[in-house]
Design an enzyme around this catalytic site. Structure first.
Site, PDB file in Angstrom:
ATOM      1  N   TYR A  94       0.831  -1.207   0.000  1.00 15.43           N
ATOM      2  CA  TYR A  94       0.000   0.000   0.000  1.00 15.43           C
ATOM      3  C   TYR A  94       0.871   1.265   0.000  1.00 15.43           C
ATOM      4  O   TYR A  94       0.408   2.341   0.339  1.00 15.43           O
ATOM      5  CB  TYR A  94      -0.929   0.024   1.219  1.00 15.43           C
ATOM      6  N   LYS A 141       4.722 -14.474   3.909  1.00 22.94           N
ATOM      7  CA  LYS A 141       4.814 -15.395   2.775  1.00 22.94           C
ATOM      8  C   LYS A 141       6.285 -15.474   2.380  1.00 22.94           C
ATOM      9  O   LYS A 141       6.668 -15.256   1.228  1.00 22.94           O
ATOM     10  CB  LYS A 141       3.930 -14.866   1.630  1.00 22.94           C
ATOM     11  N   ASP A 158      -1.508 -18.098   3.361  1.00 17.34           N
ATOM     12  CA  ASP A 158      -2.543 -18.992   2.823  1.00 17.34           C
ATOM     13  C   ASP A 158      -2.989 -20.003   3.880  1.00 17.34           C
ATOM     14  O   ASP A 158      -4.185 -20.204   4.126  1.00 17.34           O
ATOM     15  CB  ASP A 158      -2.070 -19.687   1.535  1.00 17.34           C
ATOM     16  N   ASP A 187      -4.903  -6.362   6.016  1.00 21.73           N
ATOM     17  CA  ASP A 187      -6.195  -5.851   5.548  1.00 21.73           C
ATOM     18  C   ASP A 187      -7.146  -7.022   5.308  1.00 21.73           C
ATOM     19  O   ASP A 187      -8.302  -7.028   5.754  1.00 21.73           O
ATOM     20  CB  ASP A 187      -5.959  -5.061   4.250  1.00 21.73           C
TER      21      ASP A 187
END
Ligand code: NAD
Length: 371
Positions: free
Chosen positions: A124, A173, A206, A230
């Site tokens: 972002y 990740k 995930d 988010d």
């Protein structure tokens, strides 16, 4: 002397839910003085810009704000006011508690976790460009710094200590994002070692999503980067009863801005139908932040009892799919009035009771409800 609070009513359902929250805040008797400033569509109409300097000045002065949601145009249009506000005021920590209230409106009454999201960088950061003249390829830069990672991880561990929570999970990740993900992971491991009283572990984003929808009760505090945070905070809000009941807080250095997780819900704007609870629970978090612990507890208890009684609740809490006792939905203002009425009356010495629905109890006895 009254404590000054910047109030941004916002767009869509914002003015309705912030009015509801003010009503409940007044019922606590805590002396708050609202300094109302416009951002978003109202500010474009009146000042020609969605985020006038007056808004930032007011928050910098008062160091405390209650905010309604602000519409962001999709694709083109002005840059998100919410993202700009976070960056201008360096509101680096977005904290979103997901607490299933009274066991209602949720399949997971045991949900009680806090998502701590880094709110100034990551995907972002606003660093985006077209790669070629034909606009057939584009890039968004994922900016991760050690400084911001250290700061958010430390914030999460300090919050866990303050809130008497015992476990922090880092979500990343790092297996695929071998630089940005690994940098965040390294910061987490180094700082976790400084908090021996709090257990720590890691999940890939995930796997985290799958784990949360299976057994949210296993998680306590989650700390993660901007985009993952988010998404996870909306997911956690859904587990805890939906966007209508999910409050949030943004913290910077000595500044706190409280806003619900939900957006401006334009389709319900001006209809007095939206659930006011998320914005009312922002008042609870604000009162706790300024040390008004009893007033905060009264607000939470009044919300809890109103939802548990299920006599005066908005449409999202009255849906037949969620409850064994479908009820006629009440308006936003009626639910706020009911919560405000209860605030001075609630008995804080009584334990909170989870009103399990018959369906939930049946699922539990079937062994299908994760304990
Ligand atoms: P949204 O949260 O406004 O709405 C998602 C769904 O939840 C809709 O069905 C909506 O009607 C419902 N909903 C949301 N809040 C509710 C409430 N209090 N009571 C009952 N139902 C409620 O998300 P969206 O539709 O993706 O976004 C609408 C606008 O809000 C967009 O412009 C978006 O950019 C903006 N937004 C702002 C913020 C913020 O100001 N912090 C956060 C999220 C979205």
């Amino acid at each position: 002397m009254a404590r000054k609070v910047t109030l941004i009513p916002g767009d869509g359902i914002g003015p309705e839910v912030t009015a509801a929250a003010q009503r409940v805040a007044e019922a606590t008797g805590v002396a708050l003085e609202w300094e109302v400033v416009d951002a978003g569509e109202a500010a474009i109409r009146n000042a020609g810009t969605p985020l006038p300097d007056a808004v930032l000045d007011s928050i910098r002065r008062n160091r405390l704000a209650l905010k309604g949601p602000i519409t962001t145009p999709i694709g083109g249009g002005f840059r998100s006011v919410n993202v700009t506000l976070r960056q201008q005021l360096d509101l680096f920590a977005s904290v979103r508690p997901a607490r299933a209230i009274a066991g209602e409106a949720t399949r997971f009454p045991e949900t009680d976790l806090i998502v701590v999201r880094e709110a100034t960088e990551g995907l972002y950061s606003g660093v985006e460009h077209w790669v070629d003249r034909d606009h057939s390829a584009a890039e968004t830069v994922n900016v991760i710094t050690r400084k911001a990672s250290d700061r958010i991880v430390r914030f999460a561990f300090d919050l866990a200590r303050r809130e008497k929570r015992t476990h922090v999970t880092a979500v990343h990740k790092a297996n695929i994002m071998k630089t940005t993900g690994a940098l965040f992971q390294t910061a987490f491991r180094a700082i976790a070692a400084e908090y021996p009283d709090i257990t720590a572990d890691e999940r890939l984003i995930d796997n985290m999503c799958m784990q949360l929808v299976k057994k949210p009760g296993d998680y306590d505090v989650l700390v993660t980067t901007n985009l993952f945070g988010d998404i996870l905070s909306d997911l956690a809000a859904g587990l805890a009863g939906g966007l209508g009941v999910a409050p949030g807080a943004l913290y910077g250095d000595g500044i706190a801005v409280f806003e619900p997780v939900h957006g401006s819900a334009p389709k319900y704007a001006g209809q007095d139908r939206a659930d006011p609870v998320a914005e009312i629970l922002c008042v609870e978090l604000l009162l706790r932040h300024i040390g008004e612990k009893e007033a905060a507890a009264r607000v939470y208890r009044a919300v809890w009892e109103t939802i548990a009684e299920k006599k005066v609740v908005t449409y999202d809490l009255a849906l037949p799919g969620y409850t064994d006792r479908p009820v006629a939905p009440s308006s936003c203002s009626a639910m706020a009035a009911e919560i405000a009425r209860k605030v001075p009356l609630v008995d804080l010495s009584r334990p909170l009771e989870v009103a399990r629905t018959e369906r939930a109890t049946a699922r539990a006895s079937d062994g299908n409800l994760e304990a």
